[in-house]
Design an enzyme around this catalytic site. Structure first.
Site, PDB file in Angstrom:
ATOM      1  N   SER A   1      39.645   4.073 -90.479  1.00 16.57           N
ATOM      2  CA  SER A   1      40.539   2.992 -90.906  1.00 16.57           C
ATOM      3  C   SER A   1      39.795   1.723 -91.326  1.00 16.57           C
ATOM      4  O   SER A   1      38.974   1.763 -92.224  1.00 16.57           O
ATOM      5  CB  SER A   1      41.526   2.742 -89.764  1.00 16.57           C
ATOM      6  OG  SER A   1      42.490   1.810 -90.123  1.00 16.57           O
TER       7      SER A   1
ATOM      8  N   ASP B   1      44.226  -1.548 -95.956  1.00 18.93           N
ATOM      9  CA  ASP B   1      43.037  -1.343 -95.122  1.00 18.93           C
ATOM     10  C   ASP B   1      42.327  -0.074 -95.598  1.00 18.93           C
ATOM     11  O   ASP B   1      42.727   0.537 -96.603  1.00 18.93           O
ATOM     12  CB  ASP B   1      43.389  -1.302 -93.627  1.00 18.93           C
ATOM     13  CG  ASP B   1      44.050  -0.005 -93.216  1.00 18.93           C
ATOM     14  OD1 ASP B   1      44.648   0.657 -94.081  1.00 18.93           O
ATOM     15  OD2 ASP B   1      43.980   0.362 -92.023  1.00 18.93           O
TER      16      ASP B   1
ATOM     17  N   ALA C   1      51.934  -6.928 -86.485  1.00 18.25           N
ATOM     18  CA  ALA C   1      51.649  -8.134 -87.273  1.00 18.25           C
ATOM     19  C   ALA C   1      50.552  -7.864 -88.302  1.00 18.25           C
ATOM     20  O   ALA C   1      50.530  -8.454 -89.384  1.00 18.25           O
ATOM     21  CB  ALA C   1      51.238  -9.269 -86.344  1.00 18.25           C
TER      22      ALA C   1
HETATM   23  P1  NG1 Z   1      43.305  -2.564 -80.735  1.00 18.38           P
HETATM   24  O1  NG1 Z   1      41.827  -2.489 -81.027  1.00 18.38           O
HETATM   25  O2  NG1 Z   1      43.778  -1.733 -79.573  1.00 18.38           O
HETATM   26  O3  NG1 Z   1      43.754  -3.997 -80.665  1.00 18.38           O
HETATM   27  C1  NG1 Z   1      43.940  -2.275 -83.326  1.00 18.38           C
HETATM   28  C2  NG1 Z   1      45.145  -3.080 -83.700  1.00 18.38           C
HETATM   29  C3  NG1 Z   1      46.376  -2.253 -83.405  1.00 18.38           C
HETATM   30  C4  NG1 Z   1      46.333  -0.902 -84.100  1.00 18.38           C
HETATM   31  C5  NG1 Z   1      45.005  -0.223 -83.834  1.00 18.38           C
HETATM   32  C6  NG1 Z   1      44.816   1.029 -84.640  1.00 18.38           C
HETATM   33  C7  NG1 Z   1      45.494  -5.496 -83.531  1.00 18.38           C
HETATM   34  C8  NG1 Z   1      45.510  -6.706 -82.658  1.00 18.38           C
HETATM   35  N1  NG1 Z   1      45.214  -4.338 -82.944  1.00 18.38           N
HETATM   36  O4  NG1 Z   1      44.068  -1.923 -81.978  1.00 18.38           O
HETATM   37  O5  NG1 Z   1      47.511  -2.986 -83.765  1.00 18.38           O
HETATM   38  O6  NG1 Z   1      46.594  -1.045 -85.469  1.00 18.38           O
HETATM   39  O7  NG1 Z   1      43.890  -1.095 -84.088  1.00 18.38           O
HETATM   40  O8  NG1 Z   1      44.374   0.832 -85.929  1.00 18.38           O
HETATM   41  O9  NG1 Z   1      45.726  -5.632 -84.730  1.00 18.38           O
HETATM   42 ZN    ZN Z   2      44.335   2.151 -91.100  1.00 17.91          ZN
END
Ligand code: NG1
Ligand code: ZN
Length: 550
Positions: A69, A281, A377
């Site tokens: 990602s 992304d 968000a």
């Molecule tokens: P983590 O690293 O658990 O905060 C992040 C995003 C999640 C989700 C995941 C998977 C934020 C604050 N956190 O997770 O919302 O999208 O990556 O891609 O954006």
């Molecule tokens: Zn992604």
């Protein structure tokens, strides 16, 4: 029980995908994710596990997507997709961790444990779809997945380069015998483009300016795929594509995560005053919009909260016009801007729910409503329609007694359902939906932005020796351990106006995330910094003490 031939094939093949002794990884918020060099055995084993999951689901097709990602190019990762195109069920996340971490001589035992615990009939046929992003490591790693699938005698189909949501879509289409669409990339473009064109047909006065959109492809797989999509849109959307992977590095200073977290435009794109831009992304399951304000040249971000607000408002209006009594809710996480929650509840009178971070939680909660709009968000989100909701919309479309307004609203609802990828957040599908809504409402990006004003906010990260020491409750809005941390946060929050702050361990990075919002940017920055210091002090911070934001 594994059959003898399967036993031998797995034994032999696994020697070609050896596990570095002692390495332990966890199936986190979004699958396994780490440096690509540590993942070959994980990929092979996820191929094996997907073959088991397929047999467990009576031969339904399972998806395996190779991507990290929005992480840097040198990382990679893998996610499993369940039969309806949704994220794999939590019980199997546990199996994934066990199978990935079994030492070489324990692998067959770990597989046997899953087969026994789930009472899997190993003589059934099995089928797995595999896809990958543009990372250079993804070619070899997706081959490792395919090796695992075939070692357990399952059929596989390699979709090659696809966005994550495209692979989710293929899995759902295939398992619903085409009810959801045709399980090909071409089928995906054709379903979405037809719905988009039908919708924009109802907005006949769109100017060329309104049809123009700048897209930041994050130098990832979304770039070639949005180009392919555009070719199906007959000029109804004219995309200027930036960061298309020709020169820049994946997610480097660009992409939705960069834009959201840094609150500034990506490099490599011209943000012309007043014009709509969006960023995907790295695997195109997230999208955020932005523009530069005419008056002050200021950067304006329209994140997942603004997107959820636009979509839910649009759907609510259509339901009223169509005279349909369906309950609609917006599902958010603690990261949702406080202004968005207030606007949705107080002005829009929409039900709002808050879940833990991670799309699977939001998706699950959204399933409780006739129409569940869910967005993180950061721009990951979609809309779910219950079976009954879809049926009611279909029935109404056939009602001969409907007046013109009702008919129009019902047709718009139907096409909206077709345009949405209900399996998972999808940057391309979300983008088309947003563009169609803006066209139908005759709304500029500035008017959309003006629905409510975001509270200034700041996100920071703190490195600690063991982030698992932080335990949270109340959809991650309160820290229950380590002792004293929540009291410290409460004390800090009290000294600011309209302030809110929370901390949680990341599920994808070895950090603790800190979020703060307040009346002014300066206050949000100061509060985030002070809370970071409290985390550093009370939760075993490592390295340098967190520095002030400015
Ligand atoms: P983590 O690293 O658990 O905060 C992040 C995003 C999640 C989700 C995941 C998977 C934020 C604050 N956190 O997770 O919302 O999208 O990556 O891609 O954006
Ligand atoms: Zn992604």
């Amino acid at each position: 029980m594994l059959k003898m031939a399967q036993f031998e094939a797995v034994s032999q093949q696994s020697l070609l995908h050896p596990k570095p002794a002692g390495l332990a990884l966890q199936y986190g918020t979004a699958g396994f994710r780490t440096h690509a060099g540590h993942l070959d055995h994980v990929m092979f084993r996820m191929g094996l596990l997907a073959a088991l999951r397929s047999r467990k689901t009576r031969g339904a097709t399972i998806g395996v997507m190779v991507t990290a990602s929005h992480n840097p190019e040198e990382d990679n990762g893998v996610k499993l997709i369940d039969p309806m195109g949704e994220m794999v069920t939590p019980a199997w996340e546990g199996y994934a961790t066990q199978v990935a971490n079994a030492e070489q001589d324990g692998l067959l035992g770990a597989l046997g444990h899953v087969v026994d615990a789930e009472d899997i009939d190993m003589s059934l046929d099995a089928s797995v779809f595999v896809g990958r992003d543009t990372r250079s490591s993804s070619v070899i790693l997706s081959q490792a997945v395919l090796d695992g699938v075939s070692a357990l005698g399952a059929q596989s189909k390699d979709y090659g380069l696809v966005t994550t949501p495209q692979l989710h879509y293929m899995v759902r289409c295939h398992n619903t015998q085409g009810d959801y669409g045709e399980a090909t990339v071409e089928g995906y473009y054709s379903k979405l483009s037809q719905a988009f064109i039908q919708l924009t047909r109802n907005a006949p006065n769109r100017t060329d300016d309104q049809k123009r959109l700048s897209v930041d492809g994050a130098n990832g797989v979304g770039a070639p795929k949005v180009r392919e999509m555009e070719a199906h849109l007959h000029g109804e959307l004219q995309i200027s594509l930036f960061n298309d992977g020709a020169a820049g590095r994946l997610n480097h200073q660009c992409g939705a995560d960069h834009v959201k977290v840094q609150q500034r435009p990506p490099t490599g794109i011209q943000v012309r005053v007043g014009e709509r831009c969006c960023s995907f992304d790295g695997d195109a399951d997230r999208i955020v919009y932005y523009y530069s304000g005419a008056e002050e040249g200021r950067f304006h971000l329209l994140d997942g909260d603004k997107i959820a607000t636009l979509i839910s408002t649009f759907l609510k209006e259509l339901l009223t016009q169509a005279g349909l009594d369906l309950d609609i809710a917006v599902v958010q996480t603690a990261y949702a801007n406080g202004s968005s929650t207030r606007y949705l509840e107080d002005t829009m009178k929409v039900t709002v729910r808050c879940t833990k971070t991670g799309v699977k939680h939001l998706h699950h909660e959204a399933q409780h409503f006739d129409i569940g709009v869910y967005f993180e968000a950061n721009g990951h989100g979609t809309v779910l329609f219950s079976k009954e909701a879809e049926q009611k919309i279909r029935q109404l479309a056939l009602d001969p007694n409907s007046n013109d307004e009702r008919k129009r609203a019902t047709v718009l609802l139907q096409n909206t359902v077709h345009l949405i990828n209900q399996t998972v957040g999808d940057a391309i599908s979300d983008m088309l939906l947003i563009e169609a809504i803006l066209a139908l409402k005759g709304m500029t990006v500035q008017q959309w932005d003006a629905m409510y004003t975001d509270l200034p906010n700041r996100q920071l990260k703190v490195k600690v020796s063991d982030r698992r020491l932080i335990d949270t409750a109340d959809a991650e809005r309160r820290a229950v351990s380590p002792p004293g941390l929540q009291d410290a946060i409460d004390g800090l929050v009290r000294s600011y106006t309209q302030a809110r702050s929370f901390v949680r361990p990341s599920g994808t990075e070895d950090v603790v995330r800190v979020y703060a919002e307040a009346e002014t940017q300066e206050s949000a920055d100061d509060l985030a910094h002070e809370v970071s210091l409290a985390v550093y002090r009370l939760a075993g911070g490592v390295g340098d003490q967190p520095k002030p934001v400015h």
